[in-house]
Motif scaffolding. Structure first.
Motif, mmCIF file in Angstrom:
data_model
loop_
_atom_site.group_PDB
_atom_site.id
_atom_site.type_symbol
_atom_site.label_atom_id
_atom_site.label_comp_id
_atom_site.label_asym_id
_atom_site.label_seq_id
_atom_site.Cartn_x
_atom_site.Cartn_y
_atom_site.Cartn_z
ATOM 1 N N GLY A 112 -10.815 -56.760 -16.705
ATOM 2 C CA GLY A 112 -11.684 -55.595 -16.620
ATOM 3 C C GLY A 112 -12.732 -55.502 -17.707
ATOM 4 N N GLU A 113 -12.939 -56.575 -18.468
ATOM 5 C CA GLU A 113 -13.907 -56.549 -19.562
ATOM 6 C C GLU A 113 -15.093 -57.460 -19.252
ATOM 7 N N PHE A 114 -16.284 -57.038 -19.719
ATOM 8 C CA PHE A 114 -17.471 -57.820 -19.462
ATOM 9 C C PHE A 114 -18.451 -57.747 -20.630
ATOM 10 N N LEU A 115 -19.340 -58.713 -20.650
ATOM 11 C CA LEU A 115 -20.488 -58.740 -21.550
ATOM 12 C C LEU A 115 -21.731 -58.548 -20.702
ATOM 13 N N ILE A 116 -22.761 -57.925 -21.279
ATOM 14 C CA ILE A 116 -23.949 -57.656 -20.487
ATOM 15 C C ILE A 116 -25.200 -57.732 -21.353
ATOM 16 N N GLU A 117 -26.316 -58.093 -20.741
ATOM 17 C CA GLU A 117 -27.589 -58.125 -21.452
ATOM 18 C C GLU A 117 -28.053 -56.690 -21.693
ATOM 19 N N LYS A 118 -28.679 -56.449 -22.828
ATOM 20 C CA LYS A 118 -28.971 -55.084 -23.282
ATOM 21 C C LYS A 118 -29.853 -54.281 -22.332
ATOM 22 N N SER A 119 -30.676 -54.964 -21.520
ATOM 23 C CA SER A 119 -31.574 -54.233 -20.618
ATOM 24 C C SER A 119 -30.869 -53.677 -19.384
ATOM 25 N N GLN A 120 -29.635 -54.098 -19.134
ATOM 26 C CA GLN A 120 -28.956 -53.783 -17.876
ATOM 27 C C GLN A 120 -28.168 -52.467 -17.963
ATOM 28 N N THR A 121 -28.854 -51.399 -18.322
ATOM 29 C CA THR A 121 -28.186 -50.118 -18.535
ATOM 30 C C THR A 121 -27.615 -49.534 -17.243
ATOM 31 N N LYS A 122 -28.344 -49.656 -16.144
ATOM 32 C CA LYS A 122 -27.868 -49.119 -14.863
ATOM 33 C C LYS A 122 -26.624 -49.863 -14.401
ATOM 34 N N LEU A 123 -26.677 -51.199 -14.449
ATOM 35 C CA LEU A 123 -25.520 -52.000 -14.048
ATOM 36 C C LEU A 123 -24.328 -51.707 -14.955
ATOM 37 N N ASN A 124 -24.591 -51.547 -16.237
ATOM 38 C CA ASN A 124 -23.544 -51.222 -17.196
ATOM 39 C C ASN A 124 -22.805 -49.952 -16.777
ATOM 40 N N GLN A 125 -23.556 -48.913 -16.436
ATOM 41 C CA GLN A 125 -22.947 -47.652 -16.047
ATOM 42 C C GLN A 125 -22.188 -47.778 -14.719
ATOM 43 N N GLN A 126 -22.732 -48.551 -13.793
ATOM 44 C CA GLN A 126 -22.047 -48.743 -12.512
ATOM 45 C C GLN A 126 -20.704 -49.438 -12.708
ATOM 46 N N LEU A 127 -20.689 -50.445 -13.566
ATOM 47 C CA LEU A 127 -19.448 -51.173 -13.829
ATOM 48 C C LEU A 127 -18.425 -50.283 -14.526
ATOM 49 N N LYS A 128 -18.887 -49.480 -15.467
ATOM 50 C CA LYS A 128 -17.975 -48.551 -16.146
ATOM 51 C C LYS A 128 -17.412 -47.518 -15.182
ATOM 52 N N SER A 129 -18.225 -47.124 -14.187
ATOM 53 C CA SER A 129 -17.783 -46.108 -13.233
ATOM 54 C C SER A 129 -16.664 -46.598 -12.329
ATOM 55 N N ILE A 130 -16.493 -47.918 -12.230
ATOM 56 C CA ILE A 130 -15.393 -48.466 -11.425
ATOM 57 C C ILE A 130 -14.273 -48.990 -12.312
ATOM 58 N N GLY A 131 -14.261 -48.517 -13.559
ATOM 59 C CA GLY A 131 -13.121 -48.774 -14.423
ATOM 60 C C GLY A 131 -13.195 -49.995 -15.299
ATOM 61 N N MET A 132 -14.376 -50.615 -15.392
ATOM 62 C CA MET A 132 -14.524 -51.784 -16.254
ATOM 63 C C MET A 132 -15.032 -51.363 -17.631
ATOM 64 N N ASN A 133 -14.897 -52.273 -18.587
ATOM 65 C CA ASN A 133 -15.204 -51.951 -19.972
ATOM 66 C C ASN A 133 -16.159 -52.981 -20.573
ATOM 67 N N CYS A 134 -17.309 -52.512 -21.061
ATOM 68 C CA CYS A 134 -18.274 -53.386 -21.716
ATOM 69 C C CYS A 134 -17.856 -53.596 -23.167
ATOM 70 N N VAL A 135 -17.602 -54.847 -23.558
ATOM 71 C CA VAL A 135 -17.153 -55.121 -24.923
ATOM 72 C C VAL A 135 -18.314 -55.441 -25.865
#
Length: 212
Positions: free
Chosen positions: A42-65
């Motif tokens: 449930g953990e992921f890394l993401i590029e800093k510009s991907q704020t919308k995708l970041n929030q979508q992933l968090k909304s389904i229970g994932m965690n940006c490390v």
């Protein structure tokens, strides 16, 4: 890539879309394999510009490390472009985000676009169009099928990569963007997938397209 998104919806899959990253080459700016890396559990890394995708992933229970900042010039654009397979990671080690390497066996290769170059079939096998990745995988207990380059389209480049045109949509289904039968090595690919009990599905017609 609306054609791919619409095709996935027909399979009952709701795609999460990337936004364009202005800091890397335009032809790669929407490619998920450049902008996102799933670490497992449930953990992921993401590029800093991907704020919308970041929030979508968090909304389904994932965690940006962590977030990563990419630059257009190679190899500063490949920080997240690694192939995590089972407990191993195929990557250019010196150019890969440190968190991707944690608690994994590193298979170090020269190819910085490692995830682009690898179609993950299951946790112990890949299809790749990179000879050095194929050799390294086989030396490290990963079954690998080497296929020809040149049959995948990537606008702005001479050709795209096999890993960038496909992805798993179920444990036993590998979906391709374009018609997999247009690849010159289709019969070998089909045979390899059959040996792993994986079914290939073409999302739409025409040449294979590297969408990342």
């Amino acid at each position: 890539y609306p054609q791919a998104a619409q095709a996935l919806k027909k399979f009952g899959i709701e795609p999460l879309l990337t936004d364009g990253c202005a800091d890397i080459l335009p032809a790669l700016s929407n490619h998920a394999d450049m902008l996102f890396s799933y670490l497992g559990n449930g953990e992921f890394l993401i590029e800093k510009s991907q704020t919308k995708l970041n929030q979508q992933l968090k909304s389904i229970g994932m965690n940006c490390v962590d977030t990563a900042e990419l630059l257009a010039d190679y190899p500063n654009d490949v920080l997240l472009n690694s192939c995590v397979i089972g407990g191993k990671v195929i990557c250019s080690e010196k150019n890969t985000h440190r968190k991707i390497l944690d608690n994994k066996t590193v298979i170090n290769v020269k190819q910085g676009y490692a995830k682009c170059s690898c179609a993950v079939v299951d946790e112990t096998s890949i299809i790749t169009d990179d000879e050095s990745i194929c050799s390294a995988a086989l030396r490290n207990g990963i079954d690998a099928l080497l296929v020809s380059k040149g049959d995948v389209i990537l606008n702005g480049f001479e050709y795209g990569f096999i890993g960038g045109c496909c992805g798993k949509i179920a444990p036993d289904v590998l979906a391709f963007c374009g018609d997999i039968r247009t690849h010159r090595d289709y019969e070998r690919i089909q045979s390899f997938l059959a040996s792993k009990r994986i079914t290939p599905v073409s999302l739409f017609g025409g040449k294979l397209i590297d969408i990342g």
